[in-house]
Design a protein around this motif. Structure first.
Motif, PDB file in Angstrom:
ATOM      1  N   UNK A  56     -12.967  -0.002   4.635  1.00  0.00           N
ATOM      2  CA  UNK A  56     -12.708   1.337   5.181  1.00  0.00           C
ATOM      3  C   UNK A  56     -12.140   2.233   4.077  1.00  0.00           C
ATOM      4  N   UNK A  57     -12.281   3.540   4.208  1.00  0.00           N
ATOM      5  CA  UNK A  57     -11.731   4.424   3.176  1.00  0.00           C
ATOM      6  C   UNK A  57     -10.206   4.410   3.177  1.00  0.00           C
ATOM      7  N   UNK A  58      -9.650   4.381   1.995  1.00  0.00           N
ATOM      8  CA  UNK A  58      -8.195   4.470   1.856  1.00  0.00           C
ATOM      9  C   UNK A  58      -7.724   5.792   2.449  1.00  0.00           C
ATOM     10  N   UNK A  59      -6.731   5.778   3.321  1.00  0.00           N
ATOM     11  CA  UNK A  59      -6.254   7.037   3.914  1.00  0.00           C
ATOM     12  C   UNK A  59      -5.661   8.007   2.896  1.00  0.00           C
ATOM     13  N   UNK A  60      -5.354   7.497   1.704  1.00  0.00           N
ATOM     14  CA  UNK A  60      -4.719   8.339   0.701  1.00  0.00           C
ATOM     15  C   UNK A  60      -5.727   8.951  -0.257  1.00  0.00           C
ATOM     16  N   UNK A  61      -6.722   8.147  -0.717  1.00  0.00           N
ATOM     17  CA  UNK A  61      -7.642   8.648  -1.736  1.00  0.00           C
ATOM     18  C   UNK A  61      -9.106   8.618  -1.312  1.00  0.00           C
ATOM     19  N   UNK A  70       0.839  -1.205   0.000  1.00  0.00           N
ATOM     20  CA  UNK A  70       0.000   0.000   0.000  1.00  0.00           C
ATOM     21  C   UNK A  70       0.873   1.254   0.000  1.00  0.00           C
ATOM     22  N   UNK A  71       1.884   1.265   0.844  1.00  0.00           N
ATOM     23  CA  UNK A  71       2.737   2.446   0.944  1.00  0.00           C
ATOM     24  C   UNK A  71       3.486   2.708  -0.368  1.00  0.00           C
ATOM     25  N   UNK A  89      -2.230   0.323  11.429  1.00  0.00           N
ATOM     26  CA  UNK A  89      -2.346  -0.364  10.143  1.00  0.00           C
ATOM     27  C   UNK A  89      -3.279   0.417   9.223  1.00  0.00           C
ATOM     28  N   UNK A  90      -2.869   0.551   7.968  1.00  0.00           N
ATOM     29  CA  UNK A  90      -3.694   1.291   7.003  1.00  0.00           C
ATOM     30  C   UNK A  90      -4.283   0.381   5.927  1.00  0.00           C
ATOM     31  N   UNK A  91      -3.763  -0.841   5.774  1.00  0.00           N
ATOM     32  CA  UNK A  91      -4.255  -1.739   4.728  1.00  0.00           C
ATOM     33  C   UNK A  91      -4.712  -3.069   5.318  1.00  0.00           C
TER      34      UNK A  91
END
Length: 279
Positions: free
Chosen positions: A251-256, A188-189, A243-245
């Motif tokens: 859940x909404x992507x923290x980036x988009x 993801x990163x 954790x983001x992924x």
């Protein structure tokens, strides 16, 4: 299953307590995943290292004159080490053995229990440095936080393969210690789709850097606990909240902001952002 940050966190708590200690006796269940433990009694612990998801305790030869040995330890899915009677985390009670203790090491200054609910952990004694009988350990790739993990070598290996990139990360030959959690986080990163079969030099460099970043951050937080993983002091890791992924499907992507999607890839649940992580 504990990955590199969790195993490293356990090592950092075990090593100061074990190095220099003598092992007086070992009692253990008779099972296929325990081999040679009868040879641990009478040894002294010289060092405790980590290799990938394995812990390696270097033991002095016993009796005097025999070759040094190593106790190879793998936590499996639910394995943990606890010193008997040690003070517990705030709000808990001191550790006492229960029905899930599978092996007990009597030291010259205390007792260390290996607890494993599901019996997937492994304890094996081998001549020091000889891992031929443990195929997954013998074939491990470079440590991702070491100088041996070279970005250009990593990029060339990715370019030669046509397997999905996440599958390559999990096979332990390309890089050691990365499992499902940190593969999802690093991909993801780096904005790489886990199913991508072609990863060019620029994306490989991003992934190399992302792997090192997410593993370093997770070690600083002492790993990720969802249910079973505990450190030697009984505490949980603190990385789950960051954790983001992994485990964040829907859940909404923290980036988009688009919803994260979960698929099965190589038999493993895999979470990614369809918008940010293009093939």
């Amino acid at each position: 299953m504990p990955e590199l940050p969790e195993v490293e966190s356990v090592r950092r708590q075990l090593a100061p307590r074990l190095v220099g200690r003598s092992v007086l006796d070992v009692t253990y269940e008779s099972q296929d995943r325990f081999e040679g433990l009868e040879r641990v009694g009478g040894t002294r612990v010289l060092d405790v290292r980590r290799r990938g998801k394995y812990l390696l305790a270097h033991l002095s030869g016993a009796p005097t004159g025999t070759v040094d040995r190593e106790l190879v330890m793998h936590l499996g899915m639910t394995g943990s080490f606890r010193f008997r009677g040690e003070p517990a985390p705030v709000g808990g009670t001191a550790w006492t053995p229960d029905a899930y203790v599978r092996a007990t090491f009597t030291l010259d200054d205390g007792v260390l229990d290996f607890r494993d609910v599901r019996r997937f952990g492994r304890l094996t004694v081998v001549p020091a440095g000889h891992y031929d009988g443990i195929a997954t350990l013998a074939a491990l790739g470079p440590e991702p936080l070491s100088d041996d993990f070279d970005a250009e070598v990593f990029a060339r290996a990715l370019a030669r393969s046509r397997a999905p990139v996440k599958t390559l990360l999990l096979n332990q030959r390309l890089v050691a210690g990365v499992g499902n959690i940190y593969a999802d986080e690093a991909l993801w990163r780096a904005r790489i789709n886990p199913r991508a079969r072609r990863v060019g030099p620029a994306r490989a460099q991003r992934l190399w850097r992302a792997l090192r970043e997410v593993l370093t951050e997770a070690i600083e937080r002492e790993g990720t606990t969802f249910r079973d993983y505990r450190m030697v002091n009984g505490e949980s890791g603190r990385n789950a909240d960051f954790l983001v992924a992994y485990g964040q499907e829907g859940k909404p992507c923290p980036r988009c902001g688009d919803p994260l999607r979960k698929i099965t890839l190589g038999g493993r649940g895999t979470t990614y952002c369809p918008r940010c992580q293009r093939r």
